[in-house]
Scaffold this motif. Sequence first.
Motif, mmCIF file in Angstrom:
data_model
loop_
_atom_site.group_PDB
_atom_site.id
_atom_site.type_symbol
_atom_site.label_atom_id
_atom_site.label_comp_id
_atom_site.label_asym_id
_atom_site.label_seq_id
_atom_site.Cartn_x
_atom_site.Cartn_y
_atom_site.Cartn_z
ATOM 1 N N LEU A 1 -27.212 0.469 2.072
ATOM 2 C CA LEU A 1 -25.987 0.790 2.781
ATOM 3 C C LEU A 1 -26.236 1.778 3.913
ATOM 4 O O LEU A 1 -25.489 1.800 4.896
ATOM 5 N N LYS B 1 -28.549 1.580 5.981
ATOM 6 C CA LYS B 1 -28.960 0.764 7.117
ATOM 7 C C LYS B 1 -27.991 -0.391 7.369
ATOM 8 O O LYS B 1 -28.215 -1.214 8.268
ATOM 9 N N HIS B 2 -26.933 -0.491 6.534
ATOM 10 C CA HIS B 2 -25.937 -1.567 6.659
ATOM 11 C C HIS B 2 -26.581 -2.942 6.545
ATOM 12 O O HIS B 2 -26.178 -3.895 7.220
ATOM 13 N N GLU B 3 -27.600 -3.059 5.681
ATOM 14 C CA GLU B 3 -28.332 -4.308 5.522
ATOM 15 C C GLU B 3 -28.584 -4.633 4.053
ATOM 16 O O GLU B 3 -28.664 -3.730 3.207
ATOM 17 N N PRO C 1 -26.593 -8.584 7.395
ATOM 18 C CA PRO C 1 -25.636 -7.476 7.407
ATOM 19 C C PRO C 1 -24.794 -7.448 6.145
ATOM 20 O O PRO C 1 -24.505 -8.487 5.545
ATOM 21 N N LYS D 1 -21.151 -6.771 4.616
ATOM 22 C CA LYS D 1 -19.754 -6.741 5.038
ATOM 23 C C LYS D 1 -18.944 -5.884 4.074
ATOM 24 O O LYS D 1 -19.029 -6.083 2.856
ATOM 25 N N PRO D 2 -18.153 -4.936 4.571
ATOM 26 C CA PRO D 2 -17.394 -4.036 3.695
ATOM 27 C C PRO D 2 -16.503 -4.764 2.695
ATOM 28 O O PRO D 2 -16.367 -4.348 1.551
#
Length: 201
Positions: free
Chosen positions: A77, A79-81, A96, A98-99
């Motif tokens: 999280l 790195k949002h990956e 990626p 997704k929230p």
Amino acid sequence: MGVSLSAFLCWSGVSEASDTNAAFPAAPSEFSASLTKRVEGRRFEAQVFAKGDRIRLEYKYAVKTELGYSSIEIVRLDKHESWFLLAQRRQILPVPVKPEEILPIQPSLPGEKSRTLVGDATTIGRASKLYEVRVDYNGRDERFYEWVDAETGVVLKLVSQDRDWSIEYSRIRFSPQPDYYFEEPTGYRRWAPASATQERG
């Protein structure tokens, strides 16, 4: 069909839209557990290792990606990956996070609008608090039942009231997890296409 459980992980605290009377213990930052996800009659399983804002999923059955099958996924999280490890190719497929596709560890859900305490409960043999939670996912309302561990504040079970979807943790063990579980493996190289997608459940 392959499915990623990745992305059902969330480390945020209680949202402002939640019941302000809902006070949760701080969720332990490191633990391991078994995870079961059910979607439209299908069942998916993984072993989970969590450390702060990082998680490792070892799937019972490999998930399908655009480059082949992967049995290990690392969610970063910070790195949002998410990284799918492709053992045969010695490659990492980054995608990626997704929230709205995040699995809750702590109680707050993405898009949470309201939270109501239903009462005390027991799930997977542990004392818990049962909540009814309403969320807004990009304009789509959905209601959930959420069982929160009374001792640790970890979400043990989450069930949608509006569709055939649920997740549940079991055999949780709170203990330090090795740093290398959440790093890029030695000898692997990243694959960076213009658009990386994989099938999701």
